[in-house]
Motif scaffolding. Structure first.
Motif, PDB file in Angstrom:
ATOM      1  N   THR A  42       1.099  -0.913  -0.159  1.00  9.90           N
ATOM      2  CA  THR A  42       0.085  -0.394   0.052  1.00  9.90           C
ATOM      3  C   THR A  42       0.779   1.042   0.069  1.00  9.90           C
ATOM      4  O   THR A  42       0.412   1.983  -1.072  1.00  9.90           O
ATOM      5  N   ALA A  43       2.450   1.427   0.921  1.00  7.98           N
ATOM      6  CA  ALA A  43       2.946   2.557   0.554  1.00  7.98           C
ATOM      7  C   ALA A  43       3.271   2.527  -0.045  1.00  7.98           C
ATOM      8  O   ALA A  43       3.457   3.609  -1.307  1.00  7.98           O
ATOM      9  N   ILE A  44       4.068   1.686  -1.375  1.00  9.23           N
ATOM     10  CA  ILE A  44       4.556   1.923  -2.673  1.00  9.23           C
ATOM     11  C   ILE A  44       4.112   1.987  -3.074  1.00  9.23           C
ATOM     12  O   ILE A  44       4.053   2.394  -4.370  1.00  9.23           O
ATOM     13  N   ASN A  45       2.647   1.804  -3.341  1.00  8.40           N
ATOM     14  CA  ASN A  45       1.496   1.663  -4.835  1.00  8.40           C
ATOM     15  C   ASN A  45       0.633   2.959  -4.379  1.00  8.40           C
ATOM     16  O   ASN A  45      -0.549   3.284  -5.125  1.00  8.40           O
ATOM     17  N   PHE A  46      -0.021   3.629  -3.542  1.00 12.47           N
ATOM     18  CA  PHE A  46      -0.409   4.330  -2.753  1.00 12.47           C
ATOM     19  C   PHE A  46      -0.214   5.773  -4.129  1.00 12.47           C
ATOM     20  O   PHE A  46       0.985   6.169  -4.367  1.00 12.47           O
ATOM     21  N   PRO A  47      -1.109   6.201  -4.290  1.00 13.05           N
ATOM     22  CA  PRO A  47      -1.306   7.158  -5.852  1.00 13.05           C
ATOM     23  C   PRO A  47      -0.314   9.274  -5.324  1.00 13.05           C
ATOM     24  O   PRO A  47      -1.193   8.909  -3.979  1.00 13.05           O
ATOM     25  N   THR A  48      -0.561   9.356  -5.902  1.00 11.40           N
ATOM     26  CA  THR A  48       0.619  10.251  -5.710  1.00 11.40           C
ATOM     27  C   THR A  48      -0.799  11.715  -5.267  1.00 11.40           C
ATOM     28  O   THR A  48      -2.175  11.763  -5.609  1.00 11.40           O
TER      29      THR A  48
END
Length: 183
Positions: A42-48
């Motif tokens: 989740t942390a790595i792929n969170f949207p901008t």
């Protein structure tokens, strides 16, 4: 942790970074929004998110994260964990360690909206019992306590809803909403 600011990222700067307690480190920018997530993906792929940083919370990381003023002093500091006993215990421990995070998507409305994606089994496939925490969850808000009680008290609802079952687009919208109402 992951830098989320779109302006920073479009300049070709590094997306991921790390910090170690005792090693002087300042992130590329001081975040206005920090999202601590229980799940690394989740942390790595969170949207901008403008001026945002997403951090892998690592479950027991409250005392470590409390050592970084750029995290604990962020104007919008959010914790997003699984909706299960452990998620609420972790949130409570983060606050006890001095991380003044508000929860995100850890309430009864989220449980009801996404409960169909929940389960009554742990990751090993064992039935989850309605166990209460052995420690006092004295740092939870009334709404968080209501979700915790619903998870443990519902005879039909799920006992665990993993955060990664909630779409990141919904999480991003919630971050924006919370950032707009926080002082």
């Amino acid at each position: 942790f992951t830098y989320l600011d779109p302006t920073y990222l479009t300049a070709g700067s590094r997306r991921h970074d790390s910090a170690t307690v005792g090693d002087p480190m300042t992130p590329a920018y001081i975040p206005a929004i920090v999202i601590i997530s229980e799940n690394k993906d989740t942390a790595i792929n969170f949207p901008t998110i403008p001026e945002g940083i997403a951090i892998e919370g690592a479950g027991t990381g409250g005392p470590t994260i409390a050592q970084f003023p750029w995290i604990t002093q962020a104007p919008t500091l959010l914790y997003w964990g699984d909706l299960d006993s452990a998620g609420f215990e972790i949130l409570n421990e983060f606050r006890r360690a001095g991380v003044p995070a508000s929860s995100m998507l850890m309430d009864t409305a989220t449980l009801r909206a996404y409960g169909r994606f929940g389960t009554n089994n742990d990751p090993q496939g064992r039935q989850i019992s309605a166990r209460r925490s052995k420690q006092a969850l004295d740092r939870l808000t009334p709404e968080e306590n209501a979700a915790y009680d619903e998870l443990l008290g519902s005879p039909t609802g799920p006992r665990r809803l993993e955060q990664e079952r909630i779409p990141l687009a919904a999480a991003s919208a919630e971050v924006q909403r919370l950032a707009s109402i926080m002082p």
